[in-house]
Design an enzyme around this catalytic site. Structure first.
Site, PDB file in Angstrom:
ATOM      1  N   ARG A  41       0.817  -1.231   0.000  1.00 28.27           N
ATOM      2  CA  ARG A  41       0.000   0.000   0.000  1.00 28.27           C
ATOM      3  C   ARG A  41       0.844   1.271   0.000  1.00 28.27           C
ATOM      4  NH1 ARG A  41      -2.924  -2.209   4.501  1.00 28.27           N
ATOM      5  NH2 ARG A  41      -2.406  -0.262   5.537  1.00 28.27           N
ATOM      6  N   ASN A  42       2.165   1.126   0.038  1.00 29.42           N
ATOM      7  CA  ASN A  42       2.998   2.322  -0.046  1.00 29.42           C
ATOM      8  C   ASN A  42       2.868   2.893  -1.451  1.00 29.42           C
ATOM      9  OD1 ASN A  42       5.427   4.067  -0.395  1.00 29.42           O
ATOM     10  ND2 ASN A  42       5.759   3.438   1.716  1.00 29.42           N
ATOM     11  N   GLN A  43       2.743   4.197  -1.552  1.00 28.94           N
ATOM     12  CA  GLN A  43       2.474   4.838  -2.843  1.00 28.94           C
ATOM     13  C   GLN A  43       3.723   5.363  -3.538  1.00 28.94           C
ATOM     14  OE1 GLN A  43      -0.575   7.532  -1.359  1.00 28.94           O
ATOM     15  NE2 GLN A  43      -2.156   6.162  -2.142  1.00 28.94           N
TER      16      GLN A  43
END
Length: 178
Positions: A41-43
């Protein structure tokens, strides 16, 4: 009882890098995978896909190669620290050991900008400056919103906008336009 001492990942760079992107300290998922920004989920990688066309679906080694082709360098400000879990707020401040930036910066003669990924990176950068780290006047520093999934207050679009602005300003610095 103290938290475990976490050690960061090695710097990713080439001597022609124009932008140095600095995070704080890799989270548990990144350390376990030995990959920057490995949490699904890190962008970070989706932001780089938007800015530089680096395909987020590429294998990690190919993403790093593309990063270097775009004259980007990647590292973290904190080389080691005590922390339980992945949150920057769980880092024990007294345990922080900063990476050796003077040594890296000497290896990056084409550097035009430093992009700080999140508030902890920005605070750690200020500690380096107060400790005497100096940059050439041509190098701009940009404090950017964290790409971490823990920083969910901003949408992807809201994070992308300041990253795009930093990119445009960095290009202007490079081309001599202001």
């Amino acid at each position: 009882m103290t938290a475990a001492l976490c050690y960061g990942l090695p710097a990713v760079w080439q001597a022609d890098a124009q932008i140095l992107i600095l995070g704080s300290l890799p989270g548990v998922a990144s350390l376990q995978a030995a990959q920057y920004y490995a949490h699904p989920r890190n962008q970070f990688w989706p932001l780089l896909q938007q800015l530089f066309g680096i395909d987020v679906s590429l294998p990690y080694d190919e993403r790093l190669a593309a990063l270097k082709q775009h004259r980007l360098a990647l590292w973290d400000l904190i080389g080691a620290a005590e922390r339980r879990g992945s949150l920057d707020s769980a880092i024990t401040p007294a345990s922080i050991q900063l990476n050796d930036f003077p040594a890296l910066l000497q290896q990056l003669p084409a550097l035009r900008a430093v992009w700080l990924n999140g508030g902890t990176a920005a605070k750690s950068w200020q500690k380096l400056i107060k400790a005497g780290l100096s940059l050439p006047a041509t190098v701009q520093v940009f404090a950017l919103p964290s790409t971490s999934p823990a920083h969910a207050a901003l949408s992807f679009t809201d994070k992308l906008q300041p990253w795009q602005q930093a990119y445009q300003q960095t290009l202007a610095i490079h081309t001599g336009e202001s």
